[in-house]
Design an enzyme around this catalytic site. Structure first.
Site, PDB file in Angstrom:
ATOM      1  CE  LYS A 116      -1.006  28.579  39.893  1.00  0.00           C
ATOM      2  NZ  LYS A 116      -0.633  27.222  40.240  1.00  0.00           N
ATOM      3  CD  GLU A 200       1.635  26.924  32.700  1.00  0.00           C
ATOM      4  OE1 GLU A 200       1.337  25.710  32.725  1.00  0.00           O
ATOM      5  OE2 GLU A 200       2.089  27.530  33.678  1.00  0.00           O
ATOM      6  CG  HIS A 235      -5.359  18.346  37.371  1.00  0.00           C
ATOM      7  ND1 HIS A 235      -4.362  17.860  36.567  1.00  0.00           N
ATOM      8  CD2 HIS A 235      -6.337  18.756  36.538  1.00  0.00           C
ATOM      9  CE1 HIS A 235      -4.719  17.966  35.306  1.00  0.00           C
ATOM     10  NE2 HIS A 235      -5.929  18.495  35.262  1.00  0.00           N
ATOM     11  NE  ARG A 292       1.633  24.038  50.395  1.00  0.00           N
ATOM     12  CZ  ARG A 292       1.573  22.874  49.778  1.00  0.00           C
ATOM     13  NH1 ARG A 292       2.159  21.817  50.312  1.00  0.00           N
ATOM     14  NH2 ARG A 292       0.965  22.731  48.612  1.00  0.00           N
TER      15      ARG A 292
END
Ligand code: ADP
Length: 656
Positions: A116, A200, A235, A292
């Protein structure tokens, strides 16, 4: 093109990939764990290989066994599907090392974008907007709290090599940071073997919007528009649609171009998804790249008309993209509903067991990507997603109508599913208005999680099914749940969510019965029209139900809802005889609870057979039959119809 492809996966995605292979004349190889030895993907493949025990870590996640199966089968390529090893660069590397072609990006591109932090840095370098945050190397608490101060709260802690929401923590105050960091590190270390974190800014009430890309080995990259994936439970995506109700053509172009820039810079090939969150103000921020095929790829296929798996196979074989950017436009609207074997009202508890009936709907604009069929077993070992219902229609309103109607024709019996929850989403005004955020479903759920009402129609269907059992049938209602009161009258007893129900039925002519249920009299006709198919008739109205009977229950499918009625054991004379009694032994028949005698079916001196009903007692708004424990002569009948009796009162005596 390849002649044989091994699909390193199971369930609906394995079946989906095989379908594209079959269309392209490619032979397919399935792999299976012990639990999946008879699974649908095995039945659909040209050949299959067992790769180990049911636990995924020892089968679907085992690189060596997967490679061995591929070698043994003589496959020339491996398609990983999604989940399991799909985003594992070491597996991709191992395939290449074994001389197999990997249907996906290079291991280097997977490594770069799978991290990430590296992906965010690359995004910044290529002018792709990212969520403000910290992704530096220093991981001590001091640095992290300084960075948090500059960022401001609320913020989100993520595991750098995370996925599936693991290691994620929302932090709302400076005081809560230290503990959250500690917890996230621990979770990240145990889940991914890497405790690196990133911070974040937490965007409140965002949408999840992602861009599908395809890149070939010649360096050509196209994007196929977006998918809105804001309907999530904790989520995790549940419903996805394309186009997003939130995107203007300009924003679509901007996000599409950003996604293309990013994957180009990463040297990426094959299919991939660039995920963004969209702030409530409509500002996109890059989140991550999924290297993917996604679960939700069919919505893009329906609005663009392209087959993404076919493109993946072509790209892997070194062929150029069959799509140019100006051939891509989004026609109509598509929506995917993920059908899970789980119970939303009980914290999404996965539900396992045999699929007594699995009947997805069909019709214009209705696509089913299913991993199961009737008779399959849902085991606890893997993701509980059974299938995806994917709907296509000319515009969003008609797509929602088509999807809602299709859900009413969806029948799954034997396990709990989220079908009613999916259906309820369509009734939410915010969903209809396209006014979504990732918090939408979790906010909606408490309103929905009420106990399900049991319609009389479902009870009638259960009773009708039992009443139409042929007498040669082992599941003869006479022997199991019902008994004769007199002549043709039968009483059927059920349990539903802790309450008991009694239906009495008297046969009329031509399959019609006079039914008494919940105090209401109804004359209903029943006709079995298939293994699990029942027609019910009342007056001029005919309707249909699906029914599957097991040893101890009846499973009813009606209008897209499923109901389970337990067969209440008939109150036999043995039960009554066993009730504690100071007065008598087996001859004594006692009232199991206080109630009113509604019927005395015999007279003193009558000879009775074992099991014959002597007295009917009404208690707690239900009727209970008191039957003879053995054949004999009725010696005492102290009560008559209308009498009130206390619990334990001896209602009759039968002498042998
Ligand atoms: P994972 O890789 O673990 O699935 P993601 O980074 O893809 O994690 O995020 C998963 C979900 O978390 C997103 O779909 C979104 O709902 C939410 N999310 C992620 N980042 C943020 C953020 N900065 N602010 C608000 N929500 C976020």
């Amino acid at each position: 093109m390849f002649s044989k492809v091994l699909i390193a996966n199971r369930g609906e995605i394995a079946v989906r990939v095989m379908q594209a292979c079959a269309e392209m004349g490619i032979r397919t190889v399935a792999v299976y764990s012990d639990a999946d030895a008879r699974a649908l993907h095995v039945r659909r493949a040209d050949e299959s290989y067992g790769i180990g025990p049911s636990v995924a870590g020892e089968s679907y996640l085992n690189v060596d066994r997967m490679i061995r199966a591929a070698r043994h089968s003589g496959a020339d390529a491996v398609h990983p599907g999604y989940g399991f090893l799909a985003e594992n660069p070491d597996f991709a590397q191992a395939c290449l090392g074994a001389g197999l072609i990997w249907v996906g990006p290079s291991p280097e591109a997977m490594r770069l974008l799978g991290d990430k932090r590296a992906a965010k840095r690359l995004a910044r370098e290529t002018g792709v907007p990212v969520v403000p945050g910290y992704d530096g190397d220093a991981q001590d608490l001091n640095t992290l709290s300084q960075q948090a101060e500059t960022l401001g709260y609320p913020l989100l802690i993520k595991a750098a090599s995370g996925g599936g929401g693991k290691g994620m923590r929302i932090v709302r105050t400076a005081e809560a940071l230290a503990e959250a960091v500690e917890g996230a590190k621990r979770e990240a270390l145990s889940a991914f073997g890497d405790e690196t974190l990133l911070l974040e800014k937490y965007i409140e009430g965002p949408r999840h919007v992602e861009i599908q890309v395809l890149a070939d080995t010649n360096g050509d990259v196209v994007h196929l528009g977006e998918r809105e994936c804001s309907v999530q439970r904790r989520h995790q995506k549940v419903m996805e649609e394309s186009p997003s109700p939130a995107l203007t053509p300009e924003l679509r172009e901007e996000m599409g171009a950003a996604a293309v820039r990013l994957v180009r810079a990463a040297g990426y090939t094959n299919a991939g998804t660039v995920e963004f969150i969209l702030s409530p103000e409509g500002e996109p921020f890059f989140m991550e790249v999924n290297t993917r095929l996604q679960v939700e790829h069919p919505v893009t296929e329906l609005v663009t008309g392209f087959d993404l798996v076919r493109e993946q196979l072509r790209i892997a074989a070194g062929m150029p993209l069959s799509i140019t950017q100006d051939q891509v436009w989004l026609w109509g609207h598509a929506l995917e509903c993920r059908v899970y074997a789980e119970d939303p009202a009980r914290g999404y508890l996965p539900s396992t067991g045999p699929l007594l009936l699995f009947e997805p709907p069909s019709g214009a604009g209705v696509r089913n990507d299913s991993g199961v069929e009737t008779g399959d077993e849902v085991t606890p070992f893997y993701d509980p997603m059974l299938a995806k219902l994917v709907i296509h229609a000319p515009d969003r309103p008609s797509c929602l109508e088509r999807a809602r109607a299709a859900l009413r024709r969806y029948t799954v019996l034997g396990v709990s599913t989220n079908l009613s929850l999916l259906a309820a989403v369509f009734d939410a005004p915010a969903f209809r208005a396209g006014d979504l955020s990732t918090e939408f479903l979790d906010q909606l759920l408490p309103e929905l999680a009420t106990t399900s009402d049991l319609p009389d129609e479902a009870v009638l269907a259960a009773a009708g099914w039992q009443l139409t059992a042929r007498t040669s049938d082992q599941r003869d209602p006479w022997r199991e749940g019902g008994w004769r009161l007199s002549g043709q009258e039968r009483v059927l007893r059920y349990t539903h969510e802790g309450t008991e129900l009694v239906v009495s039925a008297s046969e009329r002519r031509n399959t019609f019965w006079d039914m008494l249920l919940g105090g209401a009299h109804r004359r209903v006709g029943f006709e079995r029209t298939g293994n699990s198919s029942l027609l019910l008739r009342e007056g001029a109205r005919t309707w249909h139900a699906n029914v599957v009977e097991t040893m101890d229950s009846l499973h009813i499918g009606l209008g897209g809802s499923a109901y389970v009625l337990g067969k209440a054991r008939a109150l036999t004379a043995d039960d009554a005889g066993r009730a504690p009694s100071a007065l008598g032994g087996r001859e004594s028949l006692q009232a199991p609870m206080p109630g009113t005698v509604v019927k005395v079916a015999v007279r003193e001196g009558d000879e009775v057979e074992a099991g014959q009903t002597l007295i009917v007692l009404e208690a707690m708004k239900m009727e209970h039959a008191i039957a003879a424990p053995h054949a004999g002569v009725v010696a005492k009948l102290p009560y008559s119809a209308g009498d009130l009796v206390t619990a334990g009162a001896v209602l009759a005596e039968v002498r042998e």
